[in-house]
Write a protein that holds these residues in place. Structure first.
Motif, PDB file in Angstrom:
ATOM      1  N   MET A 235      28.746  28.297  83.636  1.00  0.00           N
ATOM      2  CA  MET A 235      29.201  29.346  82.702  1.00  0.00           C
ATOM      3  C   MET A 235      29.827  30.502  83.487  1.00  0.00           C
ATOM      4  SD  MET A 235      28.689  28.323  79.666  1.00  0.00           S
ATOM      5  CE  MET A 235      28.200  29.392  78.359  1.00  0.00           C
ATOM      6  N   ARG A 236      29.187  30.901  84.576  1.00  0.00           N
ATOM      7  CA  ARG A 236      29.743  31.982  85.407  1.00  0.00           C
ATOM      8  C   ARG A 236      31.074  31.555  86.027  1.00  0.00           C
ATOM      9  NH1 ARG A 236      24.378  32.072  86.934  1.00  0.00           N
ATOM     10  NH2 ARG A 236      24.848  31.191  88.985  1.00  0.00           N
ATOM     11  N   LEU A 237      31.143  30.315  86.463  1.00  0.00           N
ATOM     12  CA  LEU A 237      32.380  29.797  87.040  1.00  0.00           C
ATOM     13  C   LEU A 237      33.509  29.801  86.005  1.00  0.00           C
ATOM     14  CD1 LEU A 237      33.862  28.400  89.411  1.00  0.00           C
ATOM     15  CD2 LEU A 237      33.043  26.220  88.480  1.00  0.00           C
ATOM     16  N   CYS A 238      33.230  29.330  84.801  1.00  0.00           N
ATOM     17  CA  CYS A 238      34.247  29.328  83.741  1.00  0.00           C
ATOM     18  C   CYS A 238      34.660  30.747  83.374  1.00  0.00           C
ATOM     19  CB  CYS A 238      33.744  28.581  82.508  1.00  0.00           C
ATOM     20  SG  CYS A 238      33.786  26.795  82.717  1.00  0.00           S
ATOM     21  N   ASP A 239      33.698  31.644  83.259  1.00  0.00           N
ATOM     22  CA  ASP A 239      34.020  33.043  82.952  1.00  0.00           C
ATOM     23  C   ASP A 239      34.950  33.618  84.018  1.00  0.00           C
ATOM     24  OD1 ASP A 239      32.483  33.015  80.656  1.00  0.00           O
ATOM     25  OD2 ASP A 239      30.744  33.987  81.596  1.00  0.00           O
ATOM     26  N   ALA A 240      34.636  33.379  85.282  1.00  0.00           N
ATOM     27  CA  ALA A 240      35.468  33.895  86.380  1.00  0.00           C
ATOM     28  C   ALA A 240      36.849  33.251  86.350  1.00  0.00           C
ATOM     29  CB  ALA A 240      34.785  33.642  87.721  1.00  0.00           C
ATOM     30  N   PHE A 241      36.915  31.951  86.124  1.00  0.00           N
ATOM     31  CA  PHE A 241      38.200  31.247  86.080  1.00  0.00           C
ATOM     32  C   PHE A 241      39.096  31.820  84.992  1.00  0.00           C
ATOM     33  CE2 PHE A 241      40.786  27.939  84.059  1.00  0.00           C
ATOM     34  CZ  PHE A 241      41.595  27.571  85.117  1.00  0.00           C
ATOM     35  N   TYR A 242      38.572  31.919  83.770  1.00  0.00           N
ATOM     36  CA  TYR A 242      39.401  32.395  82.668  1.00  0.00           C
ATOM     37  C   TYR A 242      39.738  33.879  82.803  1.00  0.00           C
ATOM     38  CZ  TYR A 242      39.063  27.863  80.505  1.00  0.00           C
ATOM     39  OH  TYR A 242      39.166  26.522  80.252  1.00  0.00           O
ATOM     40  N   ARG A 243      38.858  34.652  83.391  1.00  0.00           N
ATOM     41  CA  ARG A 243      39.164  36.069  83.649  1.00  0.00           C
ATOM     42  C   ARG A 243      40.351  36.170  84.622  1.00  0.00           C
ATOM     43  NH1 ARG A 243      34.439  37.337  84.882  1.00  0.00           N
ATOM     44  NH2 ARG A 243      34.602  37.120  87.131  1.00  0.00           N
ATOM     45  N   LEU A 244      40.329  35.362  85.670  1.00  0.00           N
ATOM     46  CA  LEU A 244      41.422  35.374  86.650  1.00  0.00           C
ATOM     47  C   LEU A 244      42.713  34.796  86.070  1.00  0.00           C
ATOM     48  CD1 LEU A 244      39.409  34.310  89.816  1.00  0.00           C
ATOM     49  CD2 LEU A 244      40.407  36.560  89.349  1.00  0.00           C
ATOM     50  N   VAL A 245      42.606  33.755  85.260  1.00  0.00           N
ATOM     51  CA  VAL A 245      43.793  33.151  84.644  1.00  0.00           C
ATOM     52  C   VAL A 245      44.499  34.170  83.750  1.00  0.00           C
ATOM     53  CG1 VAL A 245      44.479  31.490  82.860  1.00  0.00           C
ATOM     54  CG2 VAL A 245      43.088  30.741  84.769  1.00  0.00           C
ATOM     55  N   ARG A 246      43.725  34.898  82.969  1.00  0.00           N
ATOM     56  CA  ARG A 246      44.331  35.885  82.052  1.00  0.00           C
ATOM     57  C   ARG A 246      45.035  37.021  82.798  1.00  0.00           C
ATOM     58  NH1 ARG A 246      39.158  35.374  79.108  1.00  0.00           N
ATOM     59  NH2 ARG A 246      39.517  33.868  77.466  1.00  0.00           N
ATOM     60  N   SER A 247      44.625  37.259  84.043  1.00  0.00           N
ATOM     61  CA  SER A 247      45.253  38.344  84.807  1.00  0.00           C
ATOM     62  C   SER A 247      46.380  37.853  85.720  1.00  0.00           C
ATOM     63  CB  SER A 247      44.207  39.092  85.637  1.00  0.00           C
ATOM     64  OG  SER A 247      43.678  38.232  86.627  1.00  0.00           O
ATOM     65  N   ASP A 248      46.617  36.557  85.742  1.00  0.00           N
ATOM     66  CA  ASP A 248      47.669  35.988  86.587  1.00  0.00           C
ATOM     67  C   ASP A 248      49.002  35.981  85.831  1.00  0.00           C
ATOM     68  OD1 ASP A 248      49.263  33.362  87.490  1.00  0.00           O
ATOM     69  OD2 ASP A 248      48.042  34.074  89.182  1.00  0.00           O
ATOM     70  N   ASP A 249      50.046  36.504  86.458  1.00  0.00           N
ATOM     71  CA  ASP A 249      51.358  36.601  85.801  1.00  0.00           C
ATOM     72  C   ASP A 249      51.925  35.237  85.413  1.00  0.00           C
ATOM     73  OD1 ASP A 249      51.292  39.351  86.063  1.00  0.00           O
ATOM     74  OD2 ASP A 249      52.477  39.367  87.919  1.00  0.00           O
ATOM     75  N   LEU A 250      51.734  34.244  86.241  1.00  0.00           N
ATOM     76  CA  LEU A 250      52.285  32.919  85.971  1.00  0.00           C
ATOM     77  C   LEU A 250      51.458  32.138  84.943  1.00  0.00           C
ATOM     78  CD1 LEU A 250      54.394  30.746  86.751  1.00  0.00           C
ATOM     79  CD2 LEU A 250      52.800  30.001  88.527  1.00  0.00           C
ATOM     80  N   LEU A 251      50.144  32.207  85.035  1.00  0.00           N
ATOM     81  CA  LEU A 251      49.274  31.400  84.182  1.00  0.00           C
ATOM     82  C   LEU A 251      48.911  32.055  82.848  1.00  0.00           C
ATOM     83  CD1 LEU A 251      46.836  29.996  86.880  1.00  0.00           C
ATOM     84  CD2 LEU A 251      48.781  28.838  85.829  1.00  0.00           C
ATOM     85  N   ALA A 252      48.899  33.358  82.802  1.00  0.00           N
ATOM     86  CA  ALA A 252      48.459  34.069  81.596  1.00  0.00           C
ATOM     87  C   ALA A 252      49.187  33.621  80.327  1.00  0.00           C
ATOM     88  CB  ALA A 252      48.589  35.571  81.794  1.00  0.00           C
ATOM     89  N   PRO A 253      50.516  33.416  80.344  1.00  0.00           N
ATOM     90  CA  PRO A 253      51.186  32.990  79.103  1.00  0.00           C
ATOM     91  C   PRO A 253      50.679  31.651  78.561  1.00  0.00           C
ATOM     92  CG  PRO A 253      52.802  33.782  80.694  1.00  0.00           C
ATOM     93  CD  PRO A 253      51.483  33.713  81.406  1.00  0.00           C
ATOM     94  N   MET A 254      50.244  30.736  79.445  1.00  0.00           N
ATOM     95  CA  MET A 254      49.750  29.430  78.978  1.00  0.00           C
ATOM     96  C   MET A 254      48.392  29.558  78.277  1.00  0.00           C
ATOM     97  SD  MET A 254      50.956  26.735  81.933  1.00  0.00           S
ATOM     98  CE  MET A 254      49.695  27.206  83.076  1.00  0.00           C
ATOM     99  N   PHE A 255      47.666  30.619  78.576  1.00  0.00           N
ATOM    100  CA  PHE A 255      46.332  30.802  78.001  1.00  0.00           C
ATOM    101  C   PHE A 255      46.292  31.944  76.985  1.00  0.00           C
ATOM    102  CE2 PHE A 255      45.656  28.539  81.920  1.00  0.00           C
ATOM    103  CZ  PHE A 255      44.639  27.660  81.634  1.00  0.00           C
ATOM    104  N   ALA A 256      47.436  32.502  76.640  1.00  0.00           N
ATOM    105  CA  ALA A 256      47.497  33.681  75.764  1.00  0.00           C
ATOM    106  C   ALA A 256      46.919  33.410  74.374  1.00  0.00           C
ATOM    107  CB  ALA A 256      48.938  34.173  75.654  1.00  0.00           C
ATOM    108  N   HIS A 257      47.078  32.208  73.866  1.00  0.00           N
ATOM    109  CA  HIS A 257      46.622  31.909  72.502  1.00  0.00           C
ATOM    110  C   HIS A 257      45.296  31.145  72.478  1.00  0.00           C
ATOM    111  CE1 HIS A 257      50.399  33.427  71.074  1.00  0.00           C
ATOM    112  NE2 HIS A 257      51.046  32.605  71.900  1.00  0.00           N
ATOM    113  N   MET A 258      44.614  31.155  73.596  1.00  0.00           N
ATOM    114  CA  MET A 258      43.333  30.460  73.710  1.00  0.00           C
ATOM    115  C   MET A 258      42.257  31.194  72.898  1.00  0.00           C
ATOM    116  SD  MET A 258      41.282  29.610  77.216  1.00  0.00           S
ATOM    117  CE  MET A 258      41.134  31.340  77.616  1.00  0.00           C
ATOM    118  N   HIS A 259      41.452  30.450  72.215  1.00  0.00           N
ATOM    119  CA  HIS A 259      40.347  31.021  71.449  1.00  0.00           C
ATOM    120  C   HIS A 259      39.406  31.748  72.418  1.00  0.00           C
ATOM    121  CE1 HIS A 259      36.654  31.206  69.057  1.00  0.00           C
ATOM    122  NE2 HIS A 259      37.448  31.060  67.992  1.00  0.00           N
ATOM    123  N   PRO A 260      38.874  32.899  72.045  1.00  0.00           N
ATOM    124  CA  PRO A 260      38.008  33.664  72.951  1.00  0.00           C
ATOM    125  C   PRO A 260      36.768  32.894  73.432  1.00  0.00           C
ATOM    126  CG  PRO A 260      38.506  34.938  70.971  1.00  0.00           C
ATOM    127  CD  PRO A 260      39.104  33.586  70.786  1.00  0.00           C
TER     128      PRO A 260
END
Length: 138
Positions: free
Chosen positions: A105-130
């Motif tokens: 759970m901590r690993l997933c939280d960290a992964f998605y937190r970093l993905v949302r802050s990444d300029d390249l990856l953030a658009p792919m996860f923008a519409h992801m359910h919270p």
């Protein structure tokens, strides 16, 4: 016994190539080193008897073990039961070793937190359910 094991090592090439063979193991008896047990898991009894034994790789398998065929004592088919599990000395699974659900759970939280802050990856996860990260963990 070196010849016996070498013959079964050659025969194992056919087992690895056989689509009916799920896994195999040749074990040597510690109390009677001349005694071996070959355990093969087949996709089914029918696939063993008709598919493997009637198929193209059986000849290769049989040619490798032919000098020892007369030493074979039995051939039986078994089904697994529900009585199985790791012993006390079994190493932990990767999941257990990594810390189990809380760690993932901590690993997933960290992964998605970093993905949302990444300029390249953030658009792919923008519409992801919270709660998406919660569904990704077993």
């Amino acid at each position: 016994m070196d010849g016996f094991e070498a013959a079964y090592e050659r025969a194992a090439v056919a087992l690895r190539a056989a689509p009916q063979c799920m896994d195999y193991e040749l074990s040597r008896c510690l109390d009677d080193p001349a005694c071996y047990l070959l355990r093969i898991t087949w996709t089914s009894v029918d696939e063993h008897l008709k598919g493997f034994r009637g198929g193209p790789v059986f000849g290769q398998f049989f040619a490798a073990i032919k000098p020892y065929v007369e030493d074979i004592q039995e051939m039986r088919h078994y089904a697994r039961t529900s009585v199985a599990g790791p012993g006390g000395a079994a190493p932990p699974s990767l999941y257990q070793w990594a810390g189990g659900t809380d760690a993932f759970m901590r690993l997933c939280d960290a992964f998605y937190r970093l993905v949302r802050s990444d300029d390249l990856l953030a658009p792919m996860f923008a519409h992801m359910h919270p709660d998406h990260a919660r569904y990704a963990v077993p």
